[in-house]
Design an enzyme around this catalytic site. Structure first.
Site, mmCIF file in Angstrom:
data_model
loop_
_atom_site.group_PDB
_atom_site.id
_atom_site.type_symbol
_atom_site.label_atom_id
_atom_site.label_comp_id
_atom_site.label_asym_id
_atom_site.label_seq_id
_atom_site.Cartn_x
_atom_site.Cartn_y
_atom_site.Cartn_z
ATOM 1 N N HIS A 84 -7.166 -6.447 9.853
ATOM 2 C CA HIS A 84 -8.193 -7.488 10.022
ATOM 3 C C HIS A 84 -8.113 -8.554 8.938
ATOM 4 O O HIS A 84 -8.636 -9.647 9.111
ATOM 5 C CB HIS A 84 -9.601 -6.888 10.190
ATOM 6 C CG HIS A 84 -10.320 -6.508 8.936
ATOM 7 N ND1 HIS A 84 -10.362 -5.222 8.456
ATOM 8 C CD2 HIS A 84 -11.064 -7.227 8.075
ATOM 9 C CE1 HIS A 84 -11.096 -5.176 7.356
ATOM 10 N NE2 HIS A 84 -11.537 -6.385 7.104
ATOM 11 N N ASP A 205 -5.952 0.228 10.574
ATOM 12 C CA ASP A 205 -6.262 -1.139 10.121
ATOM 13 C C ASP A 205 -5.374 -1.564 8.950
ATOM 14 O O ASP A 205 -5.824 -1.675 7.819
ATOM 15 C CB ASP A 205 -7.748 -1.215 9.748
ATOM 16 C CG ASP A 205 -8.254 -2.647 9.671
ATOM 17 O OD1 ASP A 205 -7.418 -3.567 9.631
ATOM 18 O OD2 ASP A 205 -9.484 -2.837 9.641
ATOM 19 N N SER A 621 -11.966 -4.992 1.552
ATOM 20 C CA SER A 621 -11.051 -4.669 2.627
ATOM 21 C C SER A 621 -9.623 -4.875 2.155
ATOM 22 O O SER A 621 -9.313 -5.888 1.533
ATOM 23 C CB SER A 621 -11.308 -5.543 3.845
ATOM 24 O OG SER A 621 -12.302 -4.946 4.611
HETATM 25 N N1 ARG Z 1 -16.324 -4.148 9.189
HETATM 26 C C1 ARG Z 1 -15.138 -4.426 8.446
HETATM 27 C C2 ARG Z 1 -15.396 -5.523 7.387
HETATM 28 O O1 ARG Z 1 -16.491 -5.917 7.159
HETATM 29 C C3 ARG Z 1 -13.992 -4.726 9.340
HETATM 30 C C4 ARG Z 1 -14.097 -5.954 10.185
HETATM 31 C C5 ARG Z 1 -12.970 -6.252 11.092
HETATM 32 N N2 ARG Z 1 -12.949 -5.486 12.321
HETATM 33 C C6 ARG Z 1 -13.576 -5.843 13.471
HETATM 34 N N3 ARG Z 1 -13.509 -5.041 14.508
HETATM 35 N N4 ARG Z 1 -14.256 -6.962 13.594
HETATM 36 O O2 ARG Z 1 -14.818 -6.522 7.255
HETATM 37 N N1 ASP Z 2 -14.804 -4.619 5.988
HETATM 38 C C1 ASP Z 2 -15.213 -5.223 4.730
HETATM 39 C C2 ASP Z 2 -14.212 -6.280 4.263
HETATM 40 O O1 ASP Z 2 -13.609 -6.944 5.075
HETATM 41 C C3 ASP Z 2 -15.459 -4.188 3.709
HETATM 42 C C4 ASP Z 2 -16.887 -3.753 3.711
HETATM 43 O O2 ASP Z 2 -17.777 -4.598 3.877
HETATM 44 O O3 ASP Z 2 -17.108 -2.573 3.473
HETATM 45 O O4 ASP Z 2 -14.082 -6.570 3.112
#
Ligand code: ARG
Ligand code: ASP
Length: 685
Positions: A84, A205, A621
């Site tokens: 991502h 990921d 991330s």
């Molecule tokens: N939740 C994670 C972060 O805040 C991963 C986001 C990317 N993945 C997604 N399915 N949108 O960035």
């Molecule tokens: N998924 C998040 C990021 O892209 C990490 C988090 O918020 O825990 O940095």
């Protein structure tokens, strides 16, 4: 004097940890945590984490593309981060014919690696506490200018503890970064937005890049002659696996936490800001999803936009839930009351809670206007494009330069644009703006304009029917009086006013923040049990904890390790988010896991993701997850959504970060990508 005192108190407080595993520590000060870290299973020394005299783990960690973290895993600049985090780059290199998002990409030799224009990574060269130098009268600009050691270096001074401490950070930025590998989205984004922020998780990921440098190993813009960068340090990769209770450390660039804010700030987030943003984004997402379901082209065009809208949307929902569950507002109110009792006899502190409350009262309405505008009218793509066009016109020295720049701006915008989606969003968002915005903030010109067109619905249609900005060809002479630009400019005053409160958080607006400086000093004098660490601000941090499951609900324990069996259980060719590559099904059918198979939960399987108690935030991330020996065991990519209130209150019983197990990464590279040759440049242990 005050500053001296502060540093003294910092030293003794940081030895006390109130909440196990809470905290994001500055690497240069990690010495104060080492005893605690070693008691939990860390085997290395402080200077293995951070040193300016010799290579240390910090030299293997980079800030990736501005908002993520990445890590070197070879002496030839091979870099891991999340899928991502690489998403924008992978999308940028993709087309309908070469759809790397869907099918993945694997360079089978150096020559096949794809340069990503605009992508850069930054390495921290050093950090230094400059609080005293600034107090002694040195100028910020001078300190920064002195610190830059030549081309490719940048420096900045960042505040810690609301300005009680100031640190200089010197970075080296590399601009020739190439895509080496990416799994298909059905692995890299497995579970999509459905599983996002959720455990059990089965997302691979990760994506792979390589940093290139000039012949002297220095940053350079893209050139065929560039060579793979040799980092001072890269991670050894552990293939031994992780188990519940193992020590884990995360090293990366968390972006934004607000652990010390008062109840008023939490109340604003939990009761006003997050709910408003969630409701507006729900409407936008519904519109985008409906169009994506109708067309494969739109699905690709809006993939990245959808993911980023949905990501924060879900995070905020977890945050509200978590803050309510913890009762953070009332806990903080009680804390503030106790503080006020203590501070009553201290004239320098006695007024603080009242002063902060008054400051919040004054600035919160303006901050809300900013957030509401951003999420409503500011979320209309055509409005943003119109503003860019107007801005470009005013910056261009003549019509010809304008025409050239305009046509590429336009082409870029149209590449991923659906006017049907945007028009539908405009209808919804402008109505929400009118419904929620305080009357006096609604621009008079706007009210007049829609009344003249017999109401808001016909006015919005009029804008979309008559603008020339969204035509296939854009002409300079038609842009001058374009209706969309005219519309966008009606909100100029709001945008100007917004700029005055445009800070990272409500509490960073200077009128509020100025009270946080003495408040933080007072807290340290008063709350001697608390372990103080600076809020995240995109500077490099270390957090540590253990691999751990948690009690999800009564009698419902969540194991910390997921496996490939869980992928197969979710696999469904009819559901986009769960439709795995056939090759993975085939490998599973034969249990043909090669060196990556092992006994987990009593079955022969392959580990996929794991949970740990590391305190993380957005920006973490892609961060390396490290074992007690300093070896790479995983790549961080998420938290559970019930954990996301950790940006305001960390709860060690429930807060968990989610990482992809490095063995699954290696398995996918090797068995799915057929790019096992990459493993030979890594140090596998
Ligand atoms: N939740 C994670 C972060 O805040 C991963 C986001 C990317 N993945 C997604 N399915 N949108 O960035
Ligand atoms: N998924 C998040 C990021 O892209 C990490 C988090 O918020 O825990 O940095």
């Amino acid at each position: 004097m005050i500053k001296k005192l502060l540093i003294g108190t910092l030293m003794c407080f940081s030895l006390l940890s109130a909440n196990a595993d809470e905290g994001m520590w500055l690497p240069s000060l990690i010495g104060s945590r080492i005893k605690d870290m070693r008691s939990k299973g860390f085997r290395l020394k402080a200077e293995d984490i951070y040193s300016i005299n010799k290579a240390s783990l910090k030299d293997a960690v980079v800030q990736f593309g501005g908002g993520c973290t990445g890590e070197f895993v070879s002496a030839e600049g091979l870099l891991l981060t999340n899928h991502h985090c690489g998403y924008g780059s992978i999308q940028q290199l993709s087309s309908v014919e070469h759809d790397y998002l869907t099918y993945g990409f694997w360079a089978m030799s150096r020559g096949e690696e794809l340069p990503v224009p605009g992508l850069s990574v930054s390495l921290l060269v050093r950090m230094e506490d400059v609080t005293e130098r600034l107090a002694a009268g040195e100028k910020r600009e001078d300190i920064i200018a002195q610190a830059k050691q030549g081309d490719g270096y940048s420096a900045s001074i960042e505040q810690m503890y609301y300005g009680n401490q100031q640190f200089l950070f010197v970075y080296q930025t590399f601009r020739d970064v190439r895509l080496v590998g990416a799994p298909p989205s059905s692995i890299g984004k497995f579970g999509g937005d459905t599983d996002n922020w959720i455990w059990p998780r089965h997302t691979g990921d990760f994506s792979i890049f390589r940093v290139y440098a000039d012949k002297d190993n220095k940053p350079a813009t893209y050139s065929k002659e560039n060579k793979p960068y040799t980092p001072k340090r890269h991670f050894t990769v552990s293939t031994k696996g992780v188990g519940e209770g193992d020590f884990t450390m995360i090293y990366g660039f968390p972006g934004n936490t607000q652990e010390y804010v008062t109840s008023d700030a939490v109340k604003y987030v939990a009761e006003v800001s997050d709910p408003m943003k969630i409701e507006l984004r729900t409407q936008r997402l519904e519109i985008i999803e409906a169009e994506q379901a109708k067309s494969a082209k739109v699905r690709i065009q809006y993939a990245s936009k959808h993911a980023s809208i949905a990501n924060a949307w879900k995070k905020w929902q977890g945050e509200v839930m978590g803050l309510n569950r913890l009762g953070t507002v009332s806990k903080k109110q009680a804390y503030e009351q106790e503080f006020t009792t203590w501070a009553a006899s201290k004239p320098e502190y006695a007024h603080l809670i009242d002063s902060m409350r008054a400051a919040y009262k004054a600035v919160t309405p303006l901050y809300y206007v900013r957030e509401l505008y951003t999420e409503s009218v500011g979320a209309i793509e055509a409005v943003n494009f119109a503003l860019q066009v107007a801005n470009l016109k005013s910056r261009s020295k003549d019509d010809k330069t304008f025409a050239n720049a305009l046509s590429s701006l336009h082409a870029n915008f149209m590449k991923n644009y659906s006017v049907d989606i945007d028009r539908a969003i405009a209808h919804k968002m402008i109505n929400e703006f009118l419904k929620r915005m305080p009357e006096e903030q609604i621009p008079a010109a706007f009210t007049k304009a829609y009344e003249e067109k017999c109401g808001i619905t016909s006015y919005i249609d009029y804008l979309f029917d008559n603008t020339k900005l969204l035509d296939n060809e854009i002409k300079v002479e038609e842009v001058a009086n374009d209706v969309m630009i005219e519309f966008a400019q009606m909100f100029q005053d709001i945008r100007k006013q917004n700029a005055t409160v445009s800070y990272r958080n409500l509490s960073n607006i200077p009128a509020v923040e100025k009270w946080y400086r003495p408040y933080m000093q007072a807290l340290r004098e008063w709350d001697k049990e608390r372990a103080f660490y600076p809020d995240a601000n995109f500077t490099l941090r270390v957090a540590y904890g253990t691999v751990a499951g948690y009690e999800y609900a009564d009698a419902e324990y969540h194991h910390p390790v997921s496996t490939i069996d869980g992928i197969i259980a979710k696999d469904d060719p009819n559901i986009y988010d769960y439709d795995i590559p056939q090759s993975l099904r085939d490998i599973y059918a034969k249990k043909d896991y090669g060196r990556w198979g092992e006994e987990i939960h009593g079955r022969y399987s392959v580990p996929v993701c794991f949970l740990a108690t590391n305190h993380t935030s957005g920006g973490n991330s892609g961060s390396p997850i490290i074992n007690g020996k300093g070896e790479l065991i995983g790549i961080n990519f998420d938290r559970t959504w019930r954990s996301t209130m950790s940006d305001m209150e960390f709860d060690p019983t429930i807060c968990r970060n989610i990482s992809v197990d490095i063995r699954y990464v290696l398995f996918v590279i090797d068995r799915i990508g057929g790019a096992g040759y990459l493993l030979s440049e890594m140090d596998l242990k």
